[in-house]
Design an enzyme around this catalytic site. Structure first.
Site, PDB file in Angstrom:
ATOM      1  N   LEU A  12     -25.445  36.387  26.777  1.00  0.00           N
ATOM      2  CA  LEU A  12     -24.578  37.577  27.063  1.00  0.00           C
ATOM      3  C   LEU A  12     -25.408  38.827  26.271  1.00  0.00           C
ATOM      4  O   LEU A  12     -25.563  38.606  24.994  1.00  0.00           O
ATOM      5  CB  LEU A  12     -23.062  37.570  26.941  1.00  0.00           C
ATOM      6  N   ASP A  13     -25.601  40.035  26.773  1.00  0.00           N
ATOM      7  CA  ASP A  13     -26.214  41.071  26.039  1.00  0.00           C
ATOM      8  C   ASP A  13     -25.111  41.423  24.876  1.00  0.00           C
ATOM      9  O   ASP A  13     -23.695  41.067  25.055  1.00  0.00           O
ATOM     10  CB  ASP A  13     -26.127  42.124  26.694  1.00  0.00           C
ATOM     11  N   ARG A  14     -25.664  41.816  23.703  1.00  0.00           N
ATOM     12  CA  ARG A  14     -24.659  42.079  22.852  1.00  0.00           C
ATOM     13  C   ARG A  14     -23.350  42.839  22.994  1.00  0.00           C
ATOM     14  O   ARG A  14     -22.186  42.729  22.310  1.00  0.00           O
ATOM     15  CB  ARG A  14     -25.548  42.768  21.601  1.00  0.00           C
ATOM     16  N   LEU A  15     -23.727  43.865  23.903  1.00  0.00           N
ATOM     17  CA  LEU A  15     -22.387  44.682  24.266  1.00  0.00           C
ATOM     18  C   LEU A  15     -21.458  44.139  25.327  1.00  0.00           C
ATOM     19  O   LEU A  15     -20.380  44.824  25.498  1.00  0.00           O
ATOM     20  CB  LEU A  15     -22.763  46.251  24.335  1.00  0.00           C
ATOM     21  N   VAL A  16     -21.923  43.141  25.826  1.00  0.00           N
ATOM     22  CA  VAL A  16     -21.139  42.513  26.828  1.00  0.00           C
ATOM     23  C   VAL A  16     -20.247  41.413  26.285  1.00  0.00           C
ATOM     24  O   VAL A  16     -20.531  40.875  25.339  1.00  0.00           O
ATOM     25  CB  VAL A  16     -22.006  41.916  27.780  1.00  0.00           C
TER      26      VAL A  16
END
EC number: 5.4.99.-
Length: 393
Positions: free
Chosen positions: A161-165
């Site tokens: 998962l992307d860091r901000l997700v």
């Protein structure tokens, strides 16, 4: 622990994160700064450069003056030996950089363990926390925190998962289970589901977006590319996402997102492409987004700040990095200040973006041939009591 300049205990990647490594302040999780040995080996394109020129050119987060001092004080070594500033490195030599490491903070939410089985553990990842060590992050990662707080090791991420997700993360506990998941992914046997909070009233009914995704690493974002009628194939990689409106309050909509492919920022850029960007996505909300190349990356801004530090006596190894900032310096009582560190006395590294927030994109479900794992919906997905009932039904 590593052997380095005398009088300091240096950590290496072999040292596991521990519970006491973390400091919680103002809703964020910080890592107590620590002494760390970064190890690299001289690449062919580096060979023939002096040790100072190499680090000045390749690692721009610190000014040249710092690297000159680091060599003199033994903070930069070649093959475990001190060298002089004009030392010319050769291919494959080991270079050790001993420094006081500051990791960026993350949002302070807990990592909730959802299921803990014999071969699999699933968690709810908070936004802003990277999955595994990368860049400036080592302990402030999902893998690091789970090891420090729950003793879960080893862990093999099944997906990213992307860091901000935020949302569901699946880990295999052993290599065999990880390989089983990998084969299912390669055979396209997995279904992924996310929810997003978007701008506007999203259309009713299933919406399918087929548009190539082209990621520009320099700009730090993707674009959706379709054939413009000139006969030329669009650039980028083929990508498909299916969307379904769950509910709307007339201002925002909660949308179920089912990516068929897995491209960088695919859901975000496809939503923007059809006119319903994620409502707090600064990268894709506006056409006037300032790309990395124009406003400078975080590391370039750090370099600018570091280079503006008061100059030190070139014969001293103790004065570099006494930067005076406005951040609360009560951190002095919680970790030792390193006189050569360009980040001290702050907890966070220079150039950290303190304003970032959780992206309104959340992974809720992964389904395979004979298994399914789910994650609770985030609070922002409940627009009203009607949507709460829909999402919980």
């Amino acid at each position: 622990m590593a052997a380095g300049p005398a009088g300091i205990v240096w950590q290496t990647p072999a040292n596991p994160p521990e519970r006491q490594d973390y400091i919680f302040r103002d809703g964020r999780r910080y890592v107590r700064p620590y002494y760390f040995e970064f190890i690299s080996h001289v690449k062919n394109r580096w060979a023939g450069k002096t040790i100072v020129d190499l680090f000045t050119d390749e690692f721009k987060g610190r000014p040249r003056e710092y690297y000159v001092h680091a060599v003199k004080c033994g903070r930069l070594q070649v093959d475990d030996q001190m060298v002089h500033a004009d030392y010319v490195v050769q291919s494959s030599q080991k270079i050790s950089h001993f420094l006081h490491r500051h990791e960026p903070p993350v949002l302070g939410g807990d990592i909730t363990i959802l299921q803990n089985e014999a071969d699999v553990v699933t968690v709810c990842k908070p936004a802003s926390v990277p999955v595994h060590p990368c860049g400036q992050y080592r302990k402030n990662t999902v893998v690091g925190i789970l090891q420090a707080e729950h003793g879960l090791v080893p862990l093999f991420p099944v997906h990213r998962l992307d860091r901000l997700v935020s949302g569901l993360l699946i880990f295999a506990k052993n290599a065999d289970k990880a390989e089983s998941f990998r084969q299912q992914i390669e055979a396209s046997l997995l279904q992924k589901e996310y929810v997003a909070k978007v701008v506007g009233v999203f259309p009713d009914g299933e919406q399918t977006v087929n548009a190539n995704v082209h990621f520009n690493a320099r700009e730090g974002r993707s674009t959706a590319e379709v054939c413009d009628g000139d006969g030329k194939a669009p650039i980028g990689k083929q990508a498909c996402t299916k969307f379904q409106r769950i509910c709307t309050d007339g201002i925002h909509s909660i949308v179920l997102c089912k990516p068929v492919t897995g491209r960088t920022h695919q859901i975000r850029v496809h939503l923007k492409h059809i006119g319903y960007p994620i409502a707090n996505d600064e990268v894709y909300l506006s056409e006037n987004f300032s790309p990395r190349s124009s406003k400078g990356t975080r590391i370039n801004r750090a370099t600018t700040l570091a280079c503006s530090l008061p100059s030190s006596d070139p014969d001293s190894c103790a004065d570099l990095g006494n930067n005076d900032t406005n951040e609360d310096t009560e951190a002095d009582e919680e970790f030792s200040i390193d006189p050569m560190c360009t980040n001290c006395p702050n907890l966070a590294p220079v150039g950290y973006d303190a304003d970032e927030e959780a992206l309104w994109l959340h992974c809720v479900r992964y389904t395979g041939p004979d298994w399914s794992y789910e994650c609770p919906y985030p609070d922002w997905a409940f627009l009203d009591n009607v949507s709460r009932k829909k999402l919980k039904s």
